[in-house]
Design a protein around this motif. Structure first.
Motif, mmCIF file in Angstrom:
data_model
loop_
_atom_site.group_PDB
_atom_site.id
_atom_site.type_symbol
_atom_site.label_atom_id
_atom_site.label_comp_id
_atom_site.label_asym_id
_atom_site.label_seq_id
_atom_site.Cartn_x
_atom_site.Cartn_y
_atom_site.Cartn_z
ATOM 1 N N ARG A 1 0.917 -1.179 0.006
ATOM 2 C CA ARG A 1 -0.018 0.016 0.304
ATOM 3 C C ARG A 1 0.940 1.181 0.063
ATOM 4 O O ARG A 1 1.895 1.224 0.345
ATOM 5 N N THR B 1 0.928 5.128 1.706
ATOM 6 C CA THR B 1 0.214 5.769 2.853
ATOM 7 C C THR B 1 0.418 7.222 2.671
ATOM 8 O O THR B 1 1.634 7.453 2.174
ATOM 9 N N ARG B 2 -0.508 8.107 3.066
ATOM 10 C CA ARG B 2 -0.430 9.653 2.853
ATOM 11 C C ARG B 2 -0.338 10.164 4.325
ATOM 12 O O ARG B 2 -0.835 9.701 5.239
ATOM 13 N N TYR B 3 0.844 11.049 4.429
ATOM 14 C CA TYR B 3 1.051 11.627 5.657
ATOM 15 C C TYR B 3 0.818 13.374 5.257
ATOM 16 O O TYR B 3 1.567 13.746 4.542
ATOM 17 N N HIS B 4 -0.034 13.760 5.994
ATOM 18 C CA HIS B 4 -0.413 15.283 5.663
ATOM 19 C C HIS B 4 0.481 16.196 6.518
ATOM 20 O O HIS B 4 0.727 16.015 7.709
ATOM 21 N N LEU C 1 -5.761 18.039 8.833
ATOM 22 C CA LEU C 1 -5.210 16.743 9.082
ATOM 23 C C LEU C 1 -3.710 16.769 9.282
ATOM 24 O O LEU C 1 -3.156 15.542 9.246
ATOM 25 N N HIS D 1 -1.143 13.756 10.550
ATOM 26 C CA HIS D 1 -2.003 12.461 10.615
ATOM 27 C C HIS D 1 -1.757 11.654 9.526
ATOM 28 O O HIS D 1 -1.457 12.206 8.245
ATOM 29 N N ALA D 2 -1.788 10.494 9.253
ATOM 30 C CA ALA D 2 -1.710 9.716 8.259
ATOM 31 C C ALA D 2 -3.024 8.790 7.972
ATOM 32 O O ALA D 2 -3.678 8.526 8.595
ATOM 33 N N ASP D 3 -3.192 8.695 6.453
ATOM 34 C CA ASP D 3 -4.386 7.685 6.203
ATOM 35 C C ASP D 3 -3.864 7.000 4.922
ATOM 36 O O ASP D 3 -2.915 7.096 4.399
ATOM 37 N N LEU D 4 -4.823 6.094 4.376
ATOM 38 C CA LEU D 4 -4.575 5.116 2.944
ATOM 39 C C LEU D 4 -4.729 6.129 2.013
ATOM 40 O O LEU D 4 -5.554 6.860 1.687
ATOM 41 N N PHE D 5 -3.719 6.076 0.805
ATOM 42 C CA PHE D 5 -3.608 6.667 -0.291
ATOM 43 C C PHE D 5 -3.843 5.787 -1.371
ATOM 44 O O PHE D 5 -4.658 5.971 -2.234
ATOM 45 N N THR E 1 -4.361 1.204 -2.181
ATOM 46 C CA THR E 1 -3.890 -0.141 -1.996
ATOM 47 C C THR E 1 -3.354 -0.774 -3.471
ATOM 48 O O THR E 1 -3.985 -0.391 -4.468
#
Length: 322
Positions: free
Chosen positions: A191, A193-196, A201, A204-208, A210
């Motif tokens: 995957r 991952t996005r780090y803002h 945000l 914080h990190a979230d899924l960019f 898969t």
């Protein structure tokens, strides 16, 4: 996601050294890479096998991986043995090498992987594993340690700060969203991952995205271009099952894996994604003689592939814009 299209090889450029793990194109279309023997190399005319020429830029004394050209002509280097470096090329001679950081949070940096420079003068970079060195990378993938990190070196230097911890083999790194976020490749989790970096945000990190395989290095094609992703391997279903077993089982499997010969897949692939995480290109070649693609960049009308194992770079046709 659209069905993948063919990745079409054109020729190979030998470097006289193995393991061009990362490839990046500079502002003049030349390709920069680091080799297993510690050399930083620049390839001229990579698109023409008759005139392609390899030039020595520097010798790090370690094992260079991710590279980032700087506007002032310098080069940032993630060295798996020495940490985060800066190289300043010298015309007609090997350039100077300076260590920017070799420890973080009280630990020696043992597996720096990829790096980007931000407009404010800070530098962000990844550490793939805090447990396994480069030569035992497969141990981390099998054990699924989650010890990868994203770090930031401030403009004034000093000790890097840890922005993100617990990553599954943190690898490639790219700037997205006009500088508002970073994209991190988690090889062990298939995957991105996005780090803002800014906005509500920030921090914080979230899924960019898969992915259908294990991402390695990332390369951003200009401010408005796509993020190119090298897939070092297709997904391995038995590995996904192993990752659900208890830690002791994974650790035992990792000990066996680091002593077993690794046979990379004959299927290679690269992808290009936009700033929303949407796939705009997915190129695949099966039964490839060039194995374990760990990086990709665009140079003129060509895509250039790097590999942790091969003795040179592969040059492929670049798809026509659509």
């Amino acid at each position: 996601m659209d069905r993948p299209t063919a990745l079409v090889p054109q020729h190979h450029v030998s470097l006289g050294a193995r393991g061009p793990e990362d490839v990046v194109a500079d502002a003049h279309g030349r390709v920069l890479t680091g080799a297993e023997d510690g050399r930083i190399l620049r390839v001229h005319d990579v698109g023409d096998p008759r005139t392609a020429r390899v030039e020595l830029l520097a010798e790090t004394g370690g094992r260079p991986l991710g590279l980032e050209p700087l506007p002032d002509g310098g080069l940032l280097v993630c060295d798996a043995e020495r940490g985060l470096l800066r190289v300043d090329p010298v015309e007609g001679a090997a350039g100077t090498v300076r260590v920017l950081a070799d420890s973080a949070a009280g630990e020696r940096l043992r597996f720096c992987s990829n790096v980007v420079a931000l407009p404010d003068g800070s530098v962000c970079f990844t550490v793939s594993s805090r447990r396994y060195p480069l030569e035992q990378w497969i141990g981390d993938i099998v054990e699924h340690t989650g010890t990868g990190r994203l770090l930031r070196l401030p403009p004034e230097g000093g000790e890097p700060e840890v922005l993100l911890d617990g990553l599954q083999f943190a690898n490639g790194l790219a700037v997205g969203g006009g500088g508002s976020f970073l994209v991190i490749a988690e090889t062990g989790a298939c995957r991105l991952t996005r780090y803002h970096l800014s906005g509500p945000l920030a921090g914080h990190a979230d899924l960019f995205a898969t992915l259908p395989g294990m991402p390695d290095n990332l390369w951003r094609e200009g401010p408005g271009g796509p993020i190119w992703v090298a897939l070092a391997s297709p997904r391995v279903p038995p590995l996904n099952l192993l990752h659900r077993t208890p830690p002791a089982v994974r650790a035992a499997a990792a000990r066996a894996a680091v002593h077993a010969p690794y046979r990379p897949s004959g299927t290679i692939g690269v992808m290009a994604l936009d700033d929303t995480g949407r796939t705009v290109r997915h190129l695949v070649r099966r039964r490839s003689g060039f194995r374990m693609v760990t990086s990709v960049c665009a140079a003129g009308d060509h895509l250039v592939l790097g590999s942790l194992r091969e003795p040179g770079v592969a040059v492929c046709a670049r798809p026509v814009a659509r």
